[in-house]
Design a protein around this motif. Structure first.
Motif, PDB file in Angstrom:
ATOM      1  N   MET A  29       0.840  -1.199   0.000  1.00 27.69           N
ATOM      2  CA  MET A  29       0.000   0.000   0.000  1.00 27.69           C
ATOM      3  C   MET A  29       0.875   1.249   0.000  1.00 27.69           C
ATOM      4  N   ALA A  30       1.338   1.620  -1.208  1.00 29.91           N
ATOM      5  CA  ALA A  30       2.265   2.749  -1.324  1.00 29.91           C
ATOM      6  C   ALA A  30       1.572   4.053  -1.712  1.00 29.91           C
ATOM      7  N   ALA A  31       0.273   4.012  -1.976  1.00 29.28           N
ATOM      8  CA  ALA A  31      -0.412   5.233  -2.408  1.00 29.28           C
ATOM      9  C   ALA A  31      -0.434   6.271  -1.293  1.00 29.28           C
ATOM     10  N   ALA A  32      -0.384   7.534  -1.707  1.00 29.87           N
ATOM     11  CA  ALA A  32      -0.533   8.641  -0.763  1.00 29.87           C
ATOM     12  C   ALA A  32      -2.006   9.027  -0.786  1.00 29.87           C
ATOM     13  N   VAL A  33      -2.738   8.494   0.169  1.00 25.60           N
ATOM     14  CA  VAL A  33      -4.192   8.697   0.204  1.00 25.60           C
ATOM     15  C   VAL A  33      -4.489   9.991   0.942  1.00 25.60           C
ATOM     16  N   ALA A  34      -5.325  10.835   0.347  1.00 28.29           N
ATOM     17  CA  ALA A  34      -5.721  12.069   1.038  1.00 28.29           C
ATOM     18  C   ALA A  34      -6.497  11.689   2.292  1.00 28.29           C
ATOM     19  N   ASP A  35      -6.135  12.267   3.403  1.00 25.83           N
ATOM     20  CA  ASP A  35      -6.857  11.976   4.646  1.00 25.83           C
ATOM     21  C   ASP A  35      -8.236  12.627   4.654  1.00 25.83           C
ATOM     22  N   PHE A  36      -8.348  13.721   3.905  1.00 28.30           N
ATOM     23  CA  PHE A  36      -9.613  14.467   3.872  1.00 28.30           C
ATOM     24  C   PHE A  36     -10.016  14.754   2.432  1.00 28.30           C
TER      25      PHE A  36
ATOM     26  N   ARG B 112     -13.405  13.345   6.537  1.00 27.31           N
ATOM     27  CA  ARG B 112     -12.389  12.294   6.561  1.00 27.31           C
ATOM     28  C   ARG B 112     -12.597  11.266   5.468  1.00 27.31           C
ATOM     29  N   ASN B 113     -11.508  10.827   4.856  1.00 28.04           N
ATOM     30  CA  ASN B 113     -11.567   9.684   3.959  1.00 28.04           C
ATOM     31  C   ASN B 113     -11.394   8.415   4.784  1.00 28.04           C
ATOM     32  N   PRO B 114     -11.877   7.280   4.276  1.00 29.10           N
ATOM     33  CA  PRO B 114     -11.672   6.028   4.995  1.00 29.10           C
ATOM     34  C   PRO B 114     -10.187   5.651   5.017  1.00 29.10           C
ATOM     35  N   ASP B 115      -9.758   4.961   6.066  1.00 30.19           N
ATOM     36  CA  ASP B 115      -8.390   4.431   6.120  1.00 30.19           C
ATOM     37  C   ASP B 115      -8.397   3.084   5.397  1.00 30.19           C
ATOM     38  N   ILE B 116      -7.924   3.101   4.163  1.00 28.26           N
ATOM     39  CA  ILE B 116      -8.026   1.918   3.294  1.00 28.26           C
ATOM     40  C   ILE B 116      -7.152   0.774   3.809  1.00 28.26           C
ATOM     41  N   LEU B 117      -5.934   1.111   4.212  1.00 29.59           N
ATOM     42  CA  LEU B 117      -5.008   0.085   4.707  1.00 29.59           C
ATOM     43  C   LEU B 117      -5.623  -0.667   5.889  1.00 29.59           C
ATOM     44  N   ALA B 118      -6.151   0.075   6.850  1.00 28.74           N
ATOM     45  CA  ALA B 118      -6.774  -0.559   8.017  1.00 28.74           C
ATOM     46  C   ALA B 118      -7.956  -1.427   7.590  1.00 28.74           C
TER      47      ALA B 118
ATOM     48  N   LEU C 113       1.546  -4.721   3.571  1.00 29.49           N
ATOM     49  CA  LEU C 113       2.606  -3.760   3.880  1.00 29.49           C
ATOM     50  C   LEU C 113       2.084  -2.338   3.698  1.00 29.49           C
ATOM     51  N   GLY C 114       2.366  -1.495   4.669  1.00 28.65           N
ATOM     52  CA  GLY C 114       1.994  -0.090   4.580  1.00 28.65           C
ATOM     53  C   GLY C 114       3.223   0.801   4.563  1.00 28.65           C
ATOM     54  N   PHE C 115       3.007   2.050   4.256  1.00 32.75           N
ATOM     55  CA  PHE C 115       4.068   3.055   4.292  1.00 32.75           C
ATOM     56  C   PHE C 115       3.722   4.094   5.349  1.00 32.75           C
ATOM     57  N   ALA C 116       4.725   4.740   5.867  1.00 29.21           N
ATOM     58  CA  ALA C 116       4.494   5.857   6.772  1.00 29.21           C
ATOM     59  C   ALA C 116       5.488   6.947   6.427  1.00 29.21           C
TER      60      ALA C 116
ATOM     61  N   GLN D 234       3.913   2.532  16.717  1.00 27.05           N
ATOM     62  CA  GLN D 234       2.497   2.658  17.118  1.00 27.05           C
ATOM     63  C   GLN D 234       1.572   2.556  15.906  1.00 27.05           C
ATOM     64  N   LYS D 235       2.027   3.140  14.790  1.00 26.09           N
ATOM     65  CA  LYS D 235       1.208   3.090  13.568  1.00 26.09           C
ATOM     66  C   LYS D 235       1.073   1.658  13.062  1.00 26.09           C
ATOM     67  N   LEU D 236       2.155   0.905  13.133  1.00 22.66           N
ATOM     68  CA  LEU D 236       2.142  -0.509  12.723  1.00 22.66           C
ATOM     69  C   LEU D 236       1.094  -1.272  13.537  1.00 22.66           C
TER      70      LEU D 236
ATOM     71  N   ARG E 111      -1.489   0.059  15.221  1.00 31.05           N
ATOM     72  CA  ARG E 111      -2.825   0.608  14.986  1.00 31.05           C
ATOM     73  C   ARG E 111      -3.417   0.118  13.678  1.00 31.05           C
ATOM     74  N   LYS E 112      -2.594   0.081  12.636  1.00 31.11           N
ATOM     75  CA  LYS E 112      -3.100  -0.319  11.320  1.00 31.11           C
ATOM     76  C   LYS E 112      -3.203  -1.834  11.200  1.00 31.11           C
ATOM     77  N   GLY E 113      -2.413  -2.551  11.962  1.00 37.23           N
ATOM     78  CA  GLY E 113      -2.503  -4.014  11.942  1.00 37.23           C
ATOM     79  C   GLY E 113      -1.825  -4.675  10.769  1.00 37.23           C
TER      80      GLY E 113
HETATM   81  O1  C5P Z   1      -2.063   7.095   8.542  1.00 42.69           O
HETATM   82  P1  C5P Z   1      -1.036   7.354   7.493  1.00 42.69           P
HETATM   83  O2  C5P Z   1      -1.569   8.157   6.323  1.00 42.69           O
HETATM   84  O3  C5P Z   1       0.239   7.880   8.002  1.00 42.69           O
HETATM   85  O4  C5P Z   1      -0.683   5.900   6.952  1.00 42.69           O
HETATM   86  C1  C5P Z   1       0.045   5.684   5.784  1.00 42.69           C
HETATM   87  C2  C5P Z   1      -0.317   4.348   5.219  1.00 42.69           C
HETATM   88  O5  C5P Z   1      -1.736   4.162   5.241  1.00 42.69           O
HETATM   89  C3  C5P Z   1       0.084   4.218   3.761  1.00 42.69           C
HETATM   90  O6  C5P Z   1       0.369   2.855   3.483  1.00 42.69           O
HETATM   91  C4  C5P Z   1      -1.167   4.689   3.034  1.00 42.69           C
HETATM   92  O7  C5P Z   1      -1.231   4.141   1.744  1.00 42.69           O
HETATM   93  C5  C5P Z   1      -2.268   4.181   3.937  1.00 42.69           C
HETATM   94  N1  C5P Z   1      -3.476   5.017   4.010  1.00 42.69           N
HETATM   95  C6  C5P Z   1      -4.689   4.478   3.630  1.00 42.69           C
HETATM   96  N2  C5P Z   1      -5.844   5.227   3.724  1.00 42.69           N
HETATM   97  C7  C5P Z   1      -5.798   6.488   4.206  1.00 42.69           C
HETATM   98  C8  C5P Z   1      -4.570   7.038   4.617  1.00 42.69           C
HETATM   99  C9  C5P Z   1      -3.437   6.279   4.501  1.00 42.69           C
HETATM  100  O8  C5P Z   1      -4.733   3.329   3.213  1.00 42.69           O
HETATM  101  N3  C5P Z   1      -6.924   7.194   4.276  1.00 42.69           N
END
Ligand code: C5P
Length: 228
Positions: free
Chosen positions: A93-100, A125-131, A147-150, A166-168, A170-172
């Motif tokens: 999961m390497a995408a830079a997802v907009a949080d909002f 808020r956008n959904p946390d896709i990785l979680a 695998l996630g990125f931070a 902590q992020k590892l 939290r995201k699981g």
């Molecule tokens: O929470 P944060 O944005 O720091 O986490 C980064 C990781 O979570 C990346 O792997 C990114 O692709 C993913 N992510 C996601 N959905 C979001 C924000 C981040 O899947 N809304």
């Protein structure tokens, strides 16, 4: 290790920055170039994997020999990944997802008004896709490595890695690739310097070099975690 370490494995990769529309001509975006995610897709392909790349906005050519799905918004990225995840042995999961994202997407261009106030943009808020992908995997009891990125800027000495640990949790996810971002670092650059954290190991792995070198190291680490 070596070539072919992911032969026969199905790898799902996301890359690039999402773009969240405000109106037909404007969006909220981010500075991700998609280079690291695209390099990962190419490295997985070179390791023999069958690769699906879900690409948001990327500023580099897309690799040959991988199946590519194009998306724009976080919501589109989410739909594509939720659809594909059941077929993947590995998710990167390497995408830079907009949080909002803007609370509303206007059908016509926002105008300057002589009379009224300047516009105020409300964000949601956008959904946390990785979680969510981790939750889906766990619910369906699939054997899948995620695998996630931070990208951390850090707000004090030593805090970057504590925060990443902590992020590892939290995201699981199983692996977290941490890069320290700053003004001129990382975004759009060819070089990267990362730490790879694993849920099952206390020590972290430092990798430095081009984004291709980093991608190859990540793929080898994924293979090692899979026991290949
Ligand atoms: O929470 P944060 O944005 O720091 O986490 C980064 C990781 O979570 C990346 O792997 C990114 O692709 C993913 N992510 C996601 N959905 C979001 C924000 C981040 O899947 N809304």
């Amino acid at each position: 290790g070596g070539p072919g370490v992911l032969a026969g494995r199905r790898v799902l990769v996301s890359a690039g920055g999402t773009q969240e529309p405000l109106d037909p001509v404007r969006f909220l975006g981010n500075r991700s170039s998609g280079k690291q995610g695209v390099a990962l897709a190419a490295a997985a392909r070179d390791a023999g994997a069958e690769v699906t790349l879900v690409a948001a906005h990327v500023e580099v050519p897309l690799p040959a020999g991988v199946r590519v799905l194009r998306v724009g918004t976080a919501e589109e990225l989410r739909s594509a990944l939720v659809e594909e995840t059941g077929n993947a042995d590995v998710v990167l999961m390497a995408a830079a997802v907009a949080d909002f994202r803007p609370a509303e997407r206007l059908g016509t261009k926002i105008k300057k008004r002589a009379d009224g106030d300047d516009p105020v943009i409300e964000l949601v808020r956008n959904p946390d896709i990785l979680a969510e992908l981790v939750t889906l995997r766990n619910r369906e009891k699939r054997s899948q490595l995620i695998l996630g990125f931070a990208a951390e800027t850090g707000d004090g000495a030593g805090s970057v890695l504590d925060y990443a640990r902590q992020k590892l949790e939290r995201k699981g996810c199983d692996l977290l690739v941490v890069n320290h971002v700053g003004e001129s670092k990382v975004f759009g650059q060819d070089e990267n310097s990362v730490q790879i954290l694993s849920r099952t190991a206390s020590e972290m792995q430092h990798v430095e070099g081009s984004k291709n070198t980093v991608a190859q190291a990540i793929i080898l680490r994924v293979a090692a975690e899979l026991g290949v």
